[in-house]
Design a protein around this motif. Structure first.
Motif: not given
Ligand code: M6R
Length: 607
Positions: A207, A381, A384
């Motif tokens: 992350n 990304t 998420r």
């Protein structure tokens, strides 16, 4: 855009690094390089301008059996494509590869003493910065990286090795993806899971704001503030067949031809044809929330933007009292646009990594608006960070020109529109025709591709000589024409632009002469007579016209591509298949690189 690979384990690092870089070729690049470190602390750094074959030629003379290394394909941002600007960059004993942009690199560079800069890149500045904390044993490698990253403004995915420690690799991300593949006595690094396929099925997606210390059998992740992170190991779903050409000459043709199956995957479990209803679990909105929606903002770039435009045309046809605004992400992120209450934003992206689209998502979320992703790449990304989403599930799209993603993005958004309409109580007799046609689409796509591909190939050869093309359509055929023009220009380098038929008389008609050909999408039942009048206007001025239609037409045009289909509502999507095939065959006739057009990257991770 740029690609990163890394390896620490028991195999020869060079082998994985080169094969991994080849897997990432599709992302677009103009130089490549790898660095490996031997057990006795010697580094071999090999870089080459141009394609990976150039790197391989150099490697053939420098074969190493080192067990740790990093590699990179570079898409130039700071400094021209050259061997010197290629990654990895070295500073002291530090070797570093980087995706993204270090915005404050000039300020950092001015502060860095004792390093003689060889390249024009921001990345070398980052390498020197890490080294400034690492040299003289000031910090262990991971802490040196953390200290450096705390000073950095911008985006990065990085992999770092030190000549002094041939067992450790450090990776970090902020705004640029990084995946850690968990193997048996080996750990693999990539900026895109496709490089890991066939090596391991287990992956950890870093992350933003995380850094990891990686050895052949350990992975330790923490935040830049030193808080430990417990890694979530996820399964890589892609298989080898999905990232190979499978008998086709090019990925572009393979992906065009895959559309019956890729769209079937998008629809799987989401349609109830008997009831004429749609069920999408991913967006996670209750019936009450769906009912309240009054405004849809659809955000994307390039093909994803066109998919949003086309879906918007459809959704407003069957959803009452809703306004739809489809926007280009690179513009919208800097607009002072007011987002009304009861809005929902659809964030459309094949890769899920496009920098401008991601920036819009973050801006929109800040304003408290619900965001729904229409994304292909699982775990990306955007996927998420959205509040909810619908994966399009088309499998890896390798060719830079997006094809199968477009078709599925349109339908995924239309299905989302249908769920809103259902919740708002729209009569099933209004919605059922859409559901019925969607259910038939995969088979109709198959029939269209099978019955037209050879004719389109023959026609395309005759038009490869032109430098200019005009694509035309009305209503839903207009965004389809825009997508057709984009496809042609990006792979064949022809100057292709799309116009709404009704706009012709307001300017573009002046262009019509022998330098141009025109591609007209003329679907039956969709302002058909008006489009035919426009076709005649072009013909009367000597236009060189190809008409794509699912109707009988009685006109003296150069070529007609006739689609035989029972569909009417979604006929423009079938017409777009003709545009895709046409762009492919024109480009093959011109002898250009179909899958990796010049200057372009598959995933645009920098602004
Ligand atoms: O990955 P994304 O869908 O966010 O990418 C958006 C555009 O960069 C992409 O669609 C681009 O326009 C394609 N090369 C078009 O074929």
């Amino acid at each position: 855009m740029c690609g990163i690979v890394g390896y620490v384990g028991e195999r020869k690092a060079q082998d994985f690094l080169v094969s991994g870089l080849k897997r990432l070729e599709y992302r677009g690049y103009d130089s490549a390089g790898i660095a490996t470190v031997s057990k006795d602390n010697k580094t071999t750094l090999i870089r080459a301008k141009g394609k990976i074959v150039n790197l391989e030629e150099k490697l053939a003379k420098n074969k190493r059996d080192d067990h740790i290394g990093i590699g990179h394909t570079r898409w130039a941002t700071h400094g021209e494509p050259s061997e010197t600007n290629a990654h990895p960059h070295q500073a002291g004993s530090i070797f570093l590869v980087h995706n993204g942009i270090i915005e404050n690199y000039k300020d950092l560079k001015a502060e860095l003493k004792g390093h003689e800069f060889k390249s024009e890149t921001d990345t070398e500045v980052l390498a020197a910065l890490v080294n400034s904390f690492y040299k003289d044993g000031k910090y262990p490698l991971i802490n040196a990286v953390v200290q450096a990253l705390k000073l950095v403004k911008g985006t990065y995915g990085i992999a770092v090795v030190s000549e002094k420690n041939p067992d450790e690799l450090v990776v970090a991300r902020s705004g640029s993806p990084l995946v850690i593949g968990v193997g048996n006595n080996e750990t693999l690094i990539a900026s895109d899971a496709s490089a890991l396929v066939g090596h391991t099925k287990k992956a950890i997606y870093l992350n933003d704001g995380e850094v990891a210390l990686v050895t052949k059998n350990s992975i330790e992740i923490k935040t830049l503030n030193a808080e430990p992170v417990s890694a979530k190991v996820e399964e890589i779903e892609t298989n080898l067949a999905a990232i190979q050409k499978g008998g086709y000459d090019h990925f572009l043709l393979k992906e065009i031809m895959e559309q019956p199956d890729s769209l079937a995957e998008t629809l799987r479990g989401r349609l109830n044809v008997k009831d004429g209803t749609v069920r999408l679990g991913g967006p996670g909105l209750s019936e009450a929330e769906l009912r309240k929606i009054k405004h849809l903002i659809i955000v994307g770039c390039g093909t994803a933007y066109h998919a949003g435009l086309l879906a918007g045309y459809y959704i407003e046809k069957f959803t009452p009292e809703i306004t739809i605004e489809t926007v280009i992400a690179s513009e919208y992120r800097y607009r002072d646009a007011y987002i009304p209450k009861d809005s929902v934003a659809l964030i459309v992206s094949q890769s899920g990594e496009t920098a401008d689209t991601l920036a819009c998502l973050r801006e929109i979320k800040k304003q408290g608006t619900k965001t729904i992703g229409i994304v292909n790449v699982i775990g990306s990304t955007i996927a998420r960070e959205v509040d909810g989403g619908t994966y399009v599930h088309v499998g890896p799209e390798i060719s830079v020109a997006s094809t199968k993603a477009f078709t599925s993005q349109v339908i995924a958004m239309v299905m989302f529109g249908l769920t809103i309409a259902q919740a708002k109580g729209v009569k099933s007799s209004t919605l059922a025709p859409y559901v019925k046609e969607i259910a038939k689409l995969p088979e109709e796509i198959r029939k269209t591709l099978d019955s037209t591909a050879e004719d389109v190939r023959k026609i395309a050869k005759d038009y490869a000589k032109y430098d200019h093309a005009i694509y035309l359509g009305r209503d839903t055929a207009y965004p389809a024409a825009m997508e057709g023009a984009l496809k042609l220009k990006e792979v064949s380098y022809m100057d292709a632009n799309a116009y709404a038929f009704g706009e012709l008389k307001h300017g573009p008609l002046a262009l019509v002469d022998d330098r141009f050909f025109e591609m007209a999408l003329v679907p039956k039942g969709i302002l058909f007579e008006k489009s035919i009048s426009n076709v005649q206007e072009v013909l009367a001025r000597g236009g060189h016209m190809i008409v794509v239609t699912n109707s009988e037409i009685d006109l003296e045009v150069e070529n007609v591509v006739k689609i035989t289909t029972s569909l009417e509502i979604f006929a423009p999507l079938l017409m777009n298949l003709i545009s895709q095939l046409f762009a492919y065959y024109v480009t093959v006739a011109k002898g250009y690189n179909v899958d990796q057009p010049r200057n372009l990257a598959k995933s645009v991770t920098v602004e």
